[in-house]
Design an enzyme around this catalytic site. Structure first.
Site, PDB file in Angstrom:
ATOM      1  N   HIS A  59       0.859  -1.194   0.000  1.00  0.00           N
ATOM      2  CA  HIS A  59       0.000   0.000   0.000  1.00  0.00           C
ATOM      3  C   HIS A  59       0.894   1.242   0.000  1.00  0.00           C
ATOM      4  O   HIS A  59       1.872   1.287   0.747  1.00  0.00           O
ATOM      5  CB  HIS A  59      -0.890  -0.025   1.243  1.00  0.00           C
ATOM      6  CG  HIS A  59      -1.949   1.026   1.255  1.00  0.00           C
ATOM      7  ND1 HIS A  59      -1.679   2.348   1.524  1.00  0.00           N
ATOM      8  CD2 HIS A  59      -3.276   0.962   1.012  1.00  0.00           C
ATOM      9  CE1 HIS A  59      -2.811   3.041   1.455  1.00  0.00           C
ATOM     10  NE2 HIS A  59      -3.794   2.230   1.144  1.00  0.00           N
ATOM     11  N   CYS A 110      -3.558   2.850  -4.487  1.00  0.00           N
ATOM     12  CA  CYS A 110      -4.548   3.632  -3.741  1.00  0.00           C
ATOM     13  C   CYS A 110      -4.600   5.044  -4.302  1.00  0.00           C
ATOM     14  O   CYS A 110      -3.672   5.838  -4.119  1.00  0.00           O
ATOM     15  CB  CYS A 110      -4.175   3.651  -2.260  1.00  0.00           C
ATOM     16  SG  CYS A 110      -5.318   4.637  -1.281  1.00  0.00           S
ATOM     17  N   HIS A 127      -7.476   0.527  -4.501  1.00  0.00           N
ATOM     18  CA  HIS A 127      -8.292   1.359  -3.609  1.00  0.00           C
ATOM     19  C   HIS A 127      -8.697   2.570  -4.429  1.00  0.00           C
ATOM     20  O   HIS A 127      -7.817   3.273  -4.947  1.00  0.00           O
ATOM     21  CB  HIS A 127      -7.465   1.868  -2.428  1.00  0.00           C
ATOM     22  CG  HIS A 127      -7.233   0.848  -1.354  1.00  0.00           C
ATOM     23  ND1 HIS A 127      -6.572   1.148  -0.191  1.00  0.00           N
ATOM     24  CD2 HIS A 127      -7.601  -0.446  -1.253  1.00  0.00           C
ATOM     25  CE1 HIS A 127      -6.526   0.064   0.576  1.00  0.00           C
ATOM     26  NE2 HIS A 127      -7.133  -0.913  -0.054  1.00  0.00           N
ATOM     27  N   ASP A 168     -12.665   2.185  -0.659  1.00  0.00           N
ATOM     28  CA  ASP A 168     -11.844   2.868   0.334  1.00  0.00           C
ATOM     29  C   ASP A 168     -12.704   3.749   1.225  1.00  0.00           C
ATOM     30  O   ASP A 168     -13.841   3.406   1.504  1.00  0.00           O
ATOM     31  CB  ASP A 168     -10.696   3.627  -0.334  1.00  0.00           C
ATOM     32  CG  ASP A 168      -9.448   3.622   0.556  1.00  0.00           C
ATOM     33  OD1 ASP A 168      -9.485   2.984   1.607  1.00  0.00           O
ATOM     34  OD2 ASP A 168      -8.457   4.262   0.195  1.00  0.00           O
ATOM     35  N   HIS A 169     -12.183   4.877   1.649  1.00  0.00           N
ATOM     36  CA  HIS A 169     -12.918   5.660   2.657  1.00  0.00           C
ATOM     37  C   HIS A 169     -14.153   6.323   2.081  1.00  0.00           C
ATOM     38  O   HIS A 169     -14.256   6.532   0.883  1.00  0.00           O
ATOM     39  CB  HIS A 169     -12.032   6.772   3.220  1.00  0.00           C
ATOM     40  CG  HIS A 169     -10.728   6.294   3.731  1.00  0.00           C
ATOM     41  ND1 HIS A 169      -9.654   7.113   3.900  1.00  0.00           N
ATOM     42  CD2 HIS A 169     -10.330   5.067   4.120  1.00  0.00           C
ATOM     43  CE1 HIS A 169      -8.639   6.418   4.370  1.00  0.00           C
ATOM     44  NE2 HIS A 169      -9.020   5.167   4.498  1.00  0.00           N
ATOM     45  N   TYR A 191     -15.200   4.852   7.540  1.00  0.00           N
ATOM     46  CA  TYR A 191     -15.644   3.499   7.178  1.00  0.00           C
ATOM     47  C   TYR A 191     -17.125   3.263   7.452  1.00  0.00           C
ATOM     48  O   TYR A 191     -17.509   2.232   7.994  1.00  0.00           O
ATOM     49  CB  TYR A 191     -14.775   2.466   7.886  1.00  0.00           C
ATOM     50  CG  TYR A 191     -13.436   2.316   7.198  1.00  0.00           C
ATOM     51  CD1 TYR A 191     -13.322   1.567   6.032  1.00  0.00           C
ATOM     52  CD2 TYR A 191     -12.294   2.967   7.669  1.00  0.00           C
ATOM     53  CE1 TYR A 191     -12.107   1.451   5.371  1.00  0.00           C
ATOM     54  CE2 TYR A 191     -11.074   2.853   7.015  1.00  0.00           C
ATOM     55  CZ  TYR A 191     -10.999   2.093   5.867  1.00  0.00           C
ATOM     56  OH  TYR A 191      -9.807   1.981   5.202  1.00  0.00           O
TER      57      TYR A 191
HETATM   58  C1  DNO Z   1      -6.658   3.298   5.388  1.00  0.00           C
HETATM   59  C2  DNO Z   1      -6.089   2.157   4.708  1.00  0.00           C
HETATM   60  C3  DNO Z   1      -4.731   1.848   5.248  1.00  0.00           C
HETATM   61  C4  DNO Z   1      -4.266   0.530   4.751  1.00  0.00           C
HETATM   62  C5  DNO Z   1      -2.917   0.128   5.179  1.00  0.00           C
HETATM   63  C6  DNO Z   1      -2.448  -1.037   4.356  1.00  0.00           C
HETATM   64  O1  DNO Z   1      -7.783   3.328   5.618  1.00  0.00           O
HETATM   65  O2  DNO Z   1      -6.116   2.277   3.349  1.00  0.00           O
HETATM   66  O3  DNO Z   1      -4.811   1.780   6.626  1.00  0.00           O
HETATM   67  O4  DNO Z   1      -5.116  -0.457   5.198  1.00  0.00           O
HETATM   68  O5  DNO Z   1      -2.011   1.139   5.092  1.00  0.00           O
HETATM   69  O6  DNO Z   1      -1.463  -1.704   5.015  1.00  0.00           O
END
Ligand code: DNO
Length: 363
Positions: free
Chosen positions: A206, A244, A271, A316-317, A330
């Site tokens: 990531h 991401c 992501h 993702d978020h 989340y």
């Molecule tokens: C945030 C996520 C990160 C991700 C880690 C992967 O919400 O995208 O916390 O899970 O960095 O190791």
């Protein structure tokens, strides 16, 4: 593109598996055993229990996010070998349960970092926010002092036990440069990637979030050149990226569409989310819609479509909307809206009615 949704587990998440099941096109949860400290081996019975629980709701467990990396591995200490051995044992058990992708990161001390978890977006919703000046010039040891003095600086994702170790961690990283971190990452990959190849697992690093050094700690997974260097550290299809868009997109110089085309076959996991970056470098997370932020989500989904992306994606978020009480970033609502936007873009990029698709196949 296979659509997934992060789930933090029973009692740890306000969203239920039944709700996730009802979001169109979601086939998998993205999960982890969050209570197991980095460096410890995961018990097979817990992995299998989780798999059965998801299966009871018609959901798969193909993507784990994350199996976290012990700091001694990032620091390159002699104790790293034992932690890497445990890591590989966990990989073996995950493979036994059918897991295909393991997401992880190589950020020293901190995972993703924001300064405000509920920043007003201007329409009554709130979202994760990063105020650059609050982090920029902070001396790490001054930070430790502030934390001990109950500073108001919010540090999302910091577990209490982690805070107490913070001072010694900062001390341990004194003198650790980016080049050291590259070396330590290569050492880890050289052990873990051959195991992943044997097990049929794809590892997916990531990016650093935000994608620049913080508190004087080195960060290296920050942009296209560094991702290229990362992939060359151990050249194997099992050594991949969690691309991401939100993390990389916090730096508007990052060309994410270009990365999708360049790294196409090395992206097992995507992501997809948007951020709005302000002139002073602050950023706030927005809805997934292209026009709401700085990241070209429409272009990104089109690029995935163009490369014939068949890996896993997740929204993702999300923002906190409609008064939802949830884990910061989340909630159910905004992420579900995000998924429908992503599917809309995907289908618009090349929709074929099922009958047409069938005819296409036959010819
Ligand atoms: C945030 C996520 C990160 C991700 C880690 C992967 O919400 O995208 O916390 O899970 O960095 O190791």
């Amino acid at each position: 593109m296979k659509m997934s949704f992060r789930w933090f587990g029973e009692g740890n998440d306000t969203v239920t598996l039944s709700q996730i099941r009802q979001i169109p096109g979601v086939t998998d949860i993205v999960w982890s055993l969050h209570d197991i400290p980095a460096g410890e081996e995961w018990p097979l019975d817990r992995i299998l229990a989780l798999r059965d629980q998801a299966a009871a709701h018609g959901l798969g467990i193909n993507v784990v996010e994350s199996v976290n990396i012990h700091e001694d591995i990032k620091l390159g200490l002699p104790s790293r070998d034992a932690y890497i051995e445990n890591y590989i044992k966990t990989m073996e058990k995950l493979a036994q349960a059918g897991v295909k992708v393991i997401c992880y990161n190589f950020m020293p001390v901190f995972d993703w970092l924001r300064t405000d978890l509920h920043h007003p977006s201007g329409d009554g919703s709130t979202a994760l926010f990063y105020e650059k000046s609050r982090i920029e010039n902070v001396d790490p040891f001054e930070l430790v002092r502030q934390i001990n003095a109950n500073s108001t600086l919010t540090m999302p994702g910091w577990e209490p036990e982690r805070l107490s170790h913070l001072a010694s961690l900062f001390e341990a990283y004194r003198g650790v440069t980016e080049e050291h971190l590259w070396d330590h990452l290569k050492y880890f990959l050289d052990k873990v990637i051959p195991a992943a190849e044997t097990l049929g697992i794809r590892m997916a690093i990531h990016p650093d979030d935000p994608p620049w050094p913080i508190f004087g700690l080195p960060r290296i997974i920050t942009g296209q050149d560094n991702l290229r260097r990362f992939l060359a550290l151990h050249d194997s299809p099992a050594n991949g990226i969690t691309l991401c868009s939100g993390s990389l997109g916090a730096n508007p110089a990052n060309d994410i569409v270009g990365m999708i085309h360049e790294f196409a076959d090395r992206i097992p996991f995507a992501h997809i989310r948007n951020v709005k970056v302000f002139d002073n470098g602050d950023f706030i997370e927005t809805s997934h819609r292209t026009q709401d932020g700085t990241v070209d989500i429409a272009g990104i989904v089109r690029a995935y479509h163009d490369i014939g992306f068949d890996g896993y994606a997740r929204p993702d978020h999300g923002r906190h909307i409609w008064d939802e009480q949830c884990r910061p970033g989340y909630g159910l609502y905004d992420r579900a809206l995000g998924i429908m936007y992503l599917w809309g873009l995907w289908d618009a990029a090349g929709y074929r009615a099922p009958s047409a698709a069938k005819e296409g196949h036959a010819s």
